[in-house]
Scaffold this motif. Structure first.
Motif, short mmCIF file in Angstrom:
data_model
loop_
_atom_site.label_atom_id
_atom_site.label_comp_id
_atom_site.label_asym_id
_atom_site.label_seq_id
_atom_site.Cartn_x
_atom_site.Cartn_y
_atom_site.Cartn_z
N GLU A 49 0.82 -1.20 0.00
CA GLU A 49 0.00 0.00 0.00
C GLU A 49 0.86 1.26 0.00
N GLU A 50 2.01 1.21 0.66
CA GLU A 50 2.93 2.35 0.61
C GLU A 50 3.43 2.57 -0.82
N VAL A 51 3.82 1.50 -1.49
CA VAL A 51 4.28 1.60 -2.87
C VAL A 51 3.17 2.15 -3.76
N ALA A 52 1.95 1.69 -3.55
CA ALA A 52 0.83 2.14 -4.37
C ALA A 52 0.52 3.61 -4.16
N ALA A 57 8.01 7.54 -10.28
CA ALA A 57 7.76 8.73 -11.09
C ALA A 57 7.26 8.38 -12.49
N ALA A 58 7.80 7.32 -13.07
CA ALA A 58 7.40 6.93 -14.43
C ALA A 58 5.95 6.51 -14.50
N TYR A 59 5.36 6.16 -13.35
CA TYR A 59 3.97 5.68 -13.33
C TYR A 59 3.09 6.59 -12.49
N TYR A 64 -2.43 2.52 -8.91
CA TYR A 64 -1.84 1.21 -8.61
C TYR A 64 -2.89 0.25 -8.06
N TRP A 65 -2.71 -1.03 -8.39
CA TRP A 65 -3.56 -2.08 -7.84
C TRP A 65 -3.41 -2.14 -6.34
N HIS A 89 6.44 -2.51 -8.64
CA HIS A 89 5.93 -1.62 -9.67
C HIS A 89 5.51 -2.37 -10.94
N GLY A 90 5.41 -3.70 -10.80
CA GLY A 90 4.91 -4.55 -11.86
C GLY A 90 3.50 -5.01 -11.51
N GLY A 91 3.39 -6.25 -11.03
CA GLY A 91 2.07 -6.77 -10.67
C GLY A 91 1.36 -5.95 -9.62
N ASN A 92 2.09 -5.37 -8.68
CA ASN A 92 1.46 -4.55 -7.65
C ASN A 92 0.87 -3.27 -8.25
N ARG A 93 1.35 -2.89 -9.41
CA ARG A 93 0.81 -1.72 -10.12
C ARG A 93 -0.32 -2.11 -11.05
#
Length: 262
Positions: A49-52, A57-59, A64-65, A89-93
């Motif tokens: 959830e923190e990553v999301a 920056a590129a995304y 995010y999922w 930043h792959g499946g979690n996105r």
């Protein structure tokens, strides 16, 4: 743990559905929804959830999922590919296994090359990609910090893989495991799903091929991580050959159609 707060246990509704039936597909879809609602591992929940929220920056324009990523592919797949865990930043996105990261770029290019995917790229969950006779899953469904789930997190997530294996059982003929971590997680899941795993348990190696008594063939392949692909430990041809071997074991023709007698 699903959205009701229960750790998964026992069989999912429809686990005995006939191969390829709407009931089997519905049961697997229900399992996928339960996986997506899981909050069993506090460290993984906080990280994904923190990553999301912070994003890369590129995304920055992506929503995010930020949840557990369920498996992807048909409910009657004779071949299952098991990875490790979604990328931050792959499946979690994107919300789909191996979608939107460099490891996925390598895997889906190879799947396409050997006739098991409809297109060579996987960039978003709605990009139209179709897998032919193949389903992709992982022993850990949340993106872990540093790509390293703890043993406790792996074990907490295992019941989901057990349920998925049980639902796929009517048609499952081969399991291709990417990497030693996935191998070590898949063996006990196969045993819990009802198959006999040899003792001592077979060790992981690229090219390993084990025929389980009364169960699917089990094959090993180096993981499609950047560490392996950038250094040449796993080349595109090595990956294609591993996929071809798994497809043959699953009874799949080059275009993903079932090539075995029913």
């Amino acid at each position: 743990m699903d959205e009701s707060g229960q750790v998964p246990g026992g069989r999912a509704p429809g686990a005995d559905a006939s191969p390829g039936s709407a009931c089997a597909a519905s049961a697997l879809a229900a399992l996928d929804r339960r996986i997506a609602g899981c909050r069993a591992c506090p460290r993984l929940v906080a990280w994904r959830e923190e990553v999301a929220a912070t994003k890369r920056a590129a995304y920055a324009d992506w929503t995010y999922w930020g949840r557990p990523v369920p498996g992807f592919g048909p409910a009657d797949a004779p071949l299952l590919i098991v990875g490790l865990a979604p990328a931050a930043h792959g499946g979690n996105r994107t919300g789909r296994m191996f979608t939107g990261d460099r490891s996925g770029d390598v895997l889906f290019r190879a799947l396409y090359d050997v006739g098991l995917a409809s297109r060579p790229t996987s960039v978003a969950a709605d990009d139209g990609l179709v897998l032919h006779g193949v389903r992709i899953t992982a022993p850990v469904h949340c993106a872990p910090p540093d790509n390293k789930p703890t043993p406790a997190e792996r074990d907490t997530c295992r019941p989901w893989l057990v349920e998925e294996l049980r639902l796929l059982r009517p048609t499952l003929r081969a399991v291709l495991v990417l990497g030693a971590y996935g191998w070590q997680a898949t063996l006990p899941a196969l045993a819990e799903a009802g198959w006999t795993v040899p003792r001592p348990r077979p060790a992981f190696a690229h090219g390993t091929h084990v025929r389980l008594d009364g169960g699917p063939d089990l094959l090993g392949c180096y993981h499609v991580s950047q560490r392996n692909t950038f250094t040449g430990r796993l080349t595109p041809e090595m990956l294609r050959e591993a996929l071809r071997a798994a497809a043959r074991a699953a009874g799949l023709a080059p275009d993903g159609r079932a090539a075995f007698a029913e």
